[in-house]
Motif scaffolding. Sequence first.
Motif, PDB file in Angstrom:
ATOM      1  N   GLY C   8      -0.239   0.387   2.569  1.00 24.62           N
ATOM      2  CA  GLY C   8       0.806  -0.615   2.391  1.00 24.62           C
ATOM      3  C   GLY C   8       2.092  -0.235   3.086  1.00 24.62           C
ATOM      4  O   GLY C   8       3.078  -0.980   3.031  1.00 24.62           O
ATOM      5  N   LYS C  11       7.232   1.881   0.489  1.00 24.11           N
ATOM      6  CA  LYS C  11       8.064   0.883  -0.167  1.00 24.11           C
ATOM      7  C   LYS C  11       9.332   1.571  -0.602  1.00 24.11           C
ATOM      8  O   LYS C  11       9.354   2.762  -0.846  1.00 24.11           O
ATOM      9  CB  LYS C  11       7.392   0.331  -1.424  1.00 24.11           C
ATOM     10  N   ALA C  18       8.414  -4.260  -5.269  1.00 20.53           N
ATOM     11  CA  ALA C  18       8.280  -4.157  -3.825  1.00 20.53           C
ATOM     12  C   ALA C  18       7.717  -5.461  -3.272  1.00 20.53           C
ATOM     13  O   ALA C  18       6.973  -6.161  -3.940  1.00 20.53           O
ATOM     14  CB  ALA C  18       7.355  -3.013  -3.467  1.00 20.53           C
ATOM     15  N   THR C  19       8.055  -5.734  -2.038  1.00 19.74           N
ATOM     16  CA  THR C  19       7.530  -6.952  -1.443  1.00 19.74           C
ATOM     17  C   THR C  19       6.142  -6.684  -0.885  1.00 19.74           C
ATOM     18  O   THR C  19       5.768  -5.545  -0.606  1.00 19.74           O
ATOM     19  CB  THR C  19       8.434  -7.438  -0.306  1.00 19.74           C
ATOM     20  N   ARG C  20       5.427  -7.734  -0.672  1.00 18.31           N
ATOM     21  CA  ARG C  20       4.047  -7.608  -0.256  1.00 18.31           C
ATOM     22  C   ARG C  20       3.941  -7.172   1.212  1.00 18.31           C
ATOM     23  O   ARG C  20       4.461  -7.794   2.122  1.00 18.31           O
ATOM     24  CB  ARG C  20       3.370  -8.965  -0.440  1.00 18.31           C
ATOM     25  N   LEU C  21       3.296  -6.103   1.409  1.00 19.23           N
ATOM     26  CA  LEU C  21       3.098  -5.610   2.763  1.00 19.23           C
ATOM     27  C   LEU C  21       1.606  -5.587   3.017  1.00 19.23           C
ATOM     28  O   LEU C  21       0.859  -4.860   2.421  1.00 19.23           O
ATOM     29  CB  LEU C  21       3.653  -4.188   2.895  1.00 19.23           C
ATOM     30  N   HIS C  22       1.205  -6.402   3.893  1.00 18.58           N
ATOM     31  CA  HIS C  22      -0.239  -6.554   4.036  1.00 18.58           C
ATOM     32  C   HIS C  22      -0.594  -6.441   5.501  1.00 18.58           C
ATOM     33  O   HIS C  22      -0.225  -7.274   6.318  1.00 18.58           O
ATOM     34  CB  HIS C  22      -0.665  -7.907   3.457  1.00 18.58           C
ATOM     35  N   GLN C  27      -6.004  -2.444   7.835  1.00 18.98           N
ATOM     36  CA  GLN C  27      -6.677  -2.028   6.612  1.00 18.98           C
ATOM     37  C   GLN C  27      -7.458  -3.185   6.028  1.00 18.98           C
ATOM     38  O   GLN C  27      -6.896  -4.140   5.542  1.00 18.98           O
ATOM     39  CB  GLN C  27      -5.590  -1.561   5.627  1.00 18.98           C
ATOM     40  N   GLU C  28      -8.762  -3.094   6.069  1.00 21.32           N
ATOM     41  CA  GLU C  28      -9.559  -4.166   5.469  1.00 21.32           C
ATOM     42  C   GLU C  28      -9.501  -4.113   3.963  1.00 21.32           C
ATOM     43  O   GLU C  28      -9.529  -5.111   3.291  1.00 21.32           O
ATOM     44  CB  GLU C  28     -11.036  -3.983   5.825  1.00 21.32           C
ATOM     45  N   SER C  29      -9.519  -2.898   3.437  1.00 21.54           N
ATOM     46  CA  SER C  29      -9.620  -2.760   1.995  1.00 21.54           C
ATOM     47  C   SER C  29      -8.876  -1.506   1.552  1.00 21.54           C
ATOM     48  O   SER C  29      -9.086  -0.441   2.109  1.00 21.54           O
ATOM     49  CB  SER C  29     -11.091  -2.647   1.571  1.00 21.54           C
ATOM     50  N   ILE C  30      -8.035  -1.679   0.563  1.00 20.54           N
ATOM     51  CA  ILE C  30      -7.326  -0.500   0.064  1.00 20.54           C
ATOM     52  C   ILE C  30      -8.264   0.459  -0.657  1.00 20.54           C
ATOM     53  O   ILE C  30      -7.888   1.563  -0.994  1.00 20.54           O
ATOM     54  CB  ILE C  30      -6.174  -0.892  -0.895  1.00 20.54           C
ATOM     55  N   TYR C  31      -9.488   0.007  -0.895  1.00 16.26           N
ATOM     56  CA  TYR C  31     -10.427   0.874  -1.607  1.00 16.26           C
ATOM     57  C   TYR C  31     -11.413   1.565  -0.672  1.00 16.26           C
ATOM     58  O   TYR C  31     -12.308   2.270  -1.126  1.00 16.26           O
ATOM     59  CB  TYR C  31     -11.192   0.063  -2.657  1.00 16.26           C
ATOM     60  N   VAL C 267      -2.824   2.601  -6.289  1.00 17.36           N
ATOM     61  CA  VAL C 267      -1.949   1.551  -5.771  1.00 17.36           C
ATOM     62  C   VAL C 267      -1.412   0.633  -6.868  1.00 17.36           C
ATOM     63  O   VAL C 267      -1.099  -0.531  -6.626  1.00 17.36           O
ATOM     64  CB  VAL C 267      -2.678   0.716  -4.684  1.00 17.36           C
TER      65      VAL C 267
END
Lengths: 351, 253, 299, 433
Positions: C8, C11, C18-22, C27-31, C267
């Motif tokens: 992300g 932050k 925090a604002t959304r950081l995508h 990164q397809e998946s944070i997992y 996260v």
Amino acid sequence: MTFQILPKARVNGWVDSLRPGHRLYGPMPADGAFGFSEIGEGQFPSWDYPTSLLPPKRVVLPPREKLLDFAPGKTRPALEKGPAVILGIHTCDMHALALLDRVYGEGVPDQHYLARREATTLVGIECLRPCTEHAFCKSMGTLTLPEKFDLHLTDLGEDYAVDVGSEKGEALLGGLGGLRKAENTDYGRLDRAMSEKWARFPYRLDFDASELPSLLATSYRSDLWEKLGERCLACSSCTMVCPTCTCFDVVDEVDFALTAGQRCRVWDSCQLGMFATVVGGHNFRSQRAARVRHRFLRKGKYQHEAYGLMGCVGCGRCAQSCLVHITPVDTFNALYRQRVEAEAQSAEVAS
Amino acid sequence: MTAPNGAKPKVAFFDFASCEGCQLTVVDALQTHLGLLDAVEIVQFREAMSERADDYQIAFIEGSCTRAVDEERLKAIRGRAQLVIALGACAHMGGVNAGRISQSLEAVRGYVYGAKAGTIDTGPVRPIGSVIPVDGYIPGCPIDREEFARSVTALLQGRMPSLPDYPVCAECRLHENVCVFQNGKACLGPVTRAGCGAICPTYHAGCEGCRGLAPGANLPSLRSVLAEHGLDARAADDSLRLFLSAELAEHEA
Amino acid sequence: MTPTLHPGGRKEGAGLNATRLHDALMQESIYLPIEASIAGVQPIAKLEKLFKIELPNGLSIQHEPGQFVGVSVLGVGEAPISISSSPSRSNGSFELCVRKVGSVTAALHNLKPGQTIGIRGPFGHGFPVADFRGKDILFAPGGLGLAPLRSLIQQVLDERHHFGRVILLYGAKNPSELLFTDEIETWRKRGDMEIHLTVDRGDEAWKGNVGVITTLFPKIQVHPRNTIAVTVGPPVMYRFVLMELLGKGIPEGNIWLSLERRMKCGVGKCGHCQMNHVFTCQDGPAFSYAQIKPLEEAL
Amino acid sequence: MATSRTQDLHVDVHYLTRVEGHGNIVVDTRDGRLERCELEVVEAPRFFEAMLRGRPYEQASHLASRICGICAVAHATASLRATERALRVEITPQTQRLRRLNFCGEMLDSHILHAYMLVAPDLVNLGSAVALARVKPDIVVRALRMKKLAGDLCAVLGGRHTHPISMTVGGFLRIPKAEELRELLRQLEAAAPDVEATVELFASLPLPSFARETEYVALRKPGEYAFIDGEIASSDGGSWPLESYREVAREDIVKHSTAKHTRHARESYMVGALARYLINHDRLHPKAQATAKRLGLTPACRNPYWITVAQVVELVHSYEDAKVLIDRLLTDGLRLEPPAAPARRSGEGVGAVEAPRGTLYHHYAIEDGVLTQANCIIPTGQNLANIEADMRALVPQILSKGKEEVTRSLEMLVRAYDPCISCSTHMLEVRFV
Ligand SMILES: Cc1cc2nc3c(=O)[nH]c(=O)nc-3n(C[C@H](O)[C@H](O)[C@H](O)COP(=O)(O)OP(=O)(O)OC[C@H]3O[C@@H](n4cnc5c(N)ncnc54)[C@H](O)[C@@H]3O)c2cc1C
Ligand code: SF4
Ligand code: SF4
Ligand code: SF4
């Protein structure tokens, strides 16, 4: 706001028209209760139902959800994007989904939730009478729709009034015949339904829900938590059924060759003993009292502080499933009484 | 699991006082998990095979210890096996066998064998863990076949099978069961260790506690729930006594 | 530019707002753990091994001292582990010091150089080392606490000229549980760092101080206003160490700790690490005492 | 007879394998004379009757099913029938069908386990199904597939393969869903090739030849191949109501052994698949009758090794019966019937069923909802005397073949009876050589 009118006789045809291209979910009867399960061939959802056992959350955040398929050199995330429609969502659950969107969408966004959520269209249904004796949606301000929705139906007897809230919602009405613009008489019917409805719901909290965060802030050391902790079975029913609970555990499943498998997330609960235990055995909430308190503070205070949305939507599911009758209404009201008494006492002392 | 030079670990099954339903469930597990047979080498399984070898790393033991000869045999198995896993409620906590601990041994023997009671070799019912050190448990009456498969995987990975540490109610919720209390039946799910998939409530019967008490079980509160649903103290004891006799004795001590 | 592993990005402020950081591209998946290889394994005590980890081409860890990663042995599970080496020495690889306590850590201990593990992160907030500049630094780790703190110590020593006095008070249960003793010797030899060690229980060979870590505090004098104290250790240790530090007059905002909680995502989603309204994984694990003092559940 | 060699033989098969429970075979010959010939039970006694005493009647079937994991449905059903007859509980036709369907599942499972896993390896001279799997994996895979369906059948009805959950006094706590039954029916129909292959397999396997006249006992009832309820019938003629079970299953002390055996008019009698076939063959499903013909099983059969063949015939019957039952249940429509309530709280009753291994009796006295007396008579207990009589007849015939062959033949004989020793221990004494 413009409504459209859908004759009830057309609803099943509409549901049928949605089947191609969508997985459909809705309240389905099972063993005398309702659950948001997949609507099978030839089946139709119940639009008029008491609250479901598990909330519609289970569609966008399944109790057991595959996160990864793993194998040496071939580990891939499992992102599910197939379009789905959830039919017949009560407004309290709509509010809960709005909170879930914030929890999983903000900070570091959770692509797995979002992929599923973005592919899902929500169709709400207006509640015209309390679904169970435990519901306290009116007190929690969830008796009507949240800001964002896709489609929403209100039962007008012969017809449904259909409210369109998004393009996604609009798209579902695409091929639907028999839909017409609401006329003045329809608005009259709608107004009547809404005003009659309002009176049917009791206010069950003895104070305004906006006071909840401050009430809980001053109740941290209340002796009530001990009393509840003594009764609580730490069974986690309350959190498992809650539409706003989001905690999970992550587990691996592996084949007998020990190389390939899946990583899944499964719902977890802060009411369970090991939830906050770290290696070495230290448990940061070893007492049931502390866990019950954490739950209610999360519902009435922490989530509100983080997202400006209440962590409890008043659906009453936890109250219904708690075998020892620990309920948000009783708990919050008891804390409120304690505060009123304490204030009265200090006023007495002062005078 | 450490088998010499990376060979498949050798496993053996043994039974003591039991109904052998857990071994039957192991056979069931082989039906649904054919890979199991590739992953381990079964060297002893009296219920299903004649071959017998005393060279094994993992011993799965079904049944309770009730006799002096059982004790000797258990010790011999412990001496040979690297890991001893208790299979099912009888081995884990005495199971239904422990139901007789409320009666005297003489009374029990006399009732079943009459005048010939004196020739019957039997002693108190004991979970195998109170006779020999046990490394892991697969609870249940019968065991759950998925849990068995998971446990074997864990052993192959060199770790102990882990059991859910929460009560059955959690699984009931996840399965969207209507709580059986709502239908006027009693249930021990709130104090019983999960892992069975809440199978009894799923089939509309109350949980009987066959997997033993969940850690931190709140028994006084459960008793008041039972009382509220019409079970007096005696009836509550009756339902707890089917499987939990030994555990309760321990819990209350 | 080398892409960072951090899903992300960094932050600012409290993570919850925090604002959304995508970054879908990156990164397809944070997992999804990134497959990284073990470049070296070094036993450093009875239960601890130091792993040198190399990320695949084009990726670098870019962490702050005090941050942690999720380490996966797929099929067994994932464990949060602090990065034990400093960013200043990162050089394409980083180090993890792992104590064998359960499933994942035992599986890690069985791995050999050349084998792979999964890495996610780095997660959370580390120590704001830039803010420490110009101050005296007092490190007070206990036991395994030196593992995460080593990252900061190395950083401070690598930028030694930015800091005033540097003191290390380190305690463990017994001499064999003291970690990084060779490295501590090299620190001692530098001559610009004051070091005091102690063990709860000594043995024949042990010549040093015997007693819990708090028995070391009387040995040192600090200028409280100009001192940053950093302590990492087991939960029980904090209360006593804090008493010492506050007793010396060090302001609450100058005392830093790293908190441990059960963590399943790193996260701020899984809920395990929540202390009151704060998520340890996102808002910490490094906190100043001033930040966590109002939190009833923090210590 | 070939007993001319005056060689002493001592066979001691310790822990007879591939039977449920622990048994030892002891044979002693001196100068060609049979001195001892016994099947000993060394399983730990479990005292179920004593444990049943003092239990609320609702628990009895759940406890009783734990007597034996292999025939748990039989024990549960016999227990329920005893309670229901004691407390005058009338069960509906739907309940009867559902119970029989569950019974078919267990019959299939037990017979498949016995025929494929326990007997078949013997017939091809292998030690186990595991060894068989190495030589003929398709056979074992088929057996596992068939067993899975049988287990699934039990699970749909009772909740799981063994130790049924939803079977209760007066009916079922949960009625299966129509979809579940339809799916079972589909699978039962799809199993036809497996059933056929099974019949062919056992048609091709050689069975030892041996015959001995004895009495055969089984339940018999009008209009169906009796599994649950009926009257007690004997091949020697005569029938008895269940309440008179003690007249047939007379527990006796026999001279050569201190074990309690049961006998009726003769020195011993046989229960189980062969006895059922001999008494009820006219009530088998036509397909099962055809199977008997195909396998050469006739009402004249007196060879205990042929119990396995009778099991294969019953296996075909159970597949067909299950299909018929499901069909009827679906045609009549499943009703959500709450379990029937007892008409009284005290009374005495006998329940009897044909467990896979033979007739099983549970006899309870109940006072104010609590069991005050319990007696269970188990198939293997009834067969023990007959097994020993067979052994005594067989040993002299094969003595000349040497110890190994004698041992093998005796093991096979005992296994043919499919003895479930874990259930019989409640009534047998335990003795050590
Ligand atoms: C931010 C952070 C940084 C960390 N940094 C480091 C580091 O640098 N180095 C390091 O070594 N560690 C570090 N840790 C700790 C590390 O994460 C844990 O030791 C690790 O997660 C243990 O995982 P495991 O799978 O090996 O143990 P587990 O198998 O999960 O369990 C370990 C122990 O806990 C007990 N236990 C676990 N679950 C249960 C249960 N359900 N019921 C009963 N008992 C249970 C087990 O019996 C065992 O003794 C850190 C933790 C955090 C939060
Ligand atoms: S806390 Fe209870 S009432 Fe509130 S949303 Fe959750 S389940 Fe519903
Ligand atoms: S449902 Fe009730 S008893 Fe169960 S954990 Fe929640 S508060 Fe406790
Ligand atoms: S049926 Fe039993 S296990 Fe399930 S929720 Fe109710 S009390 Fe808990």
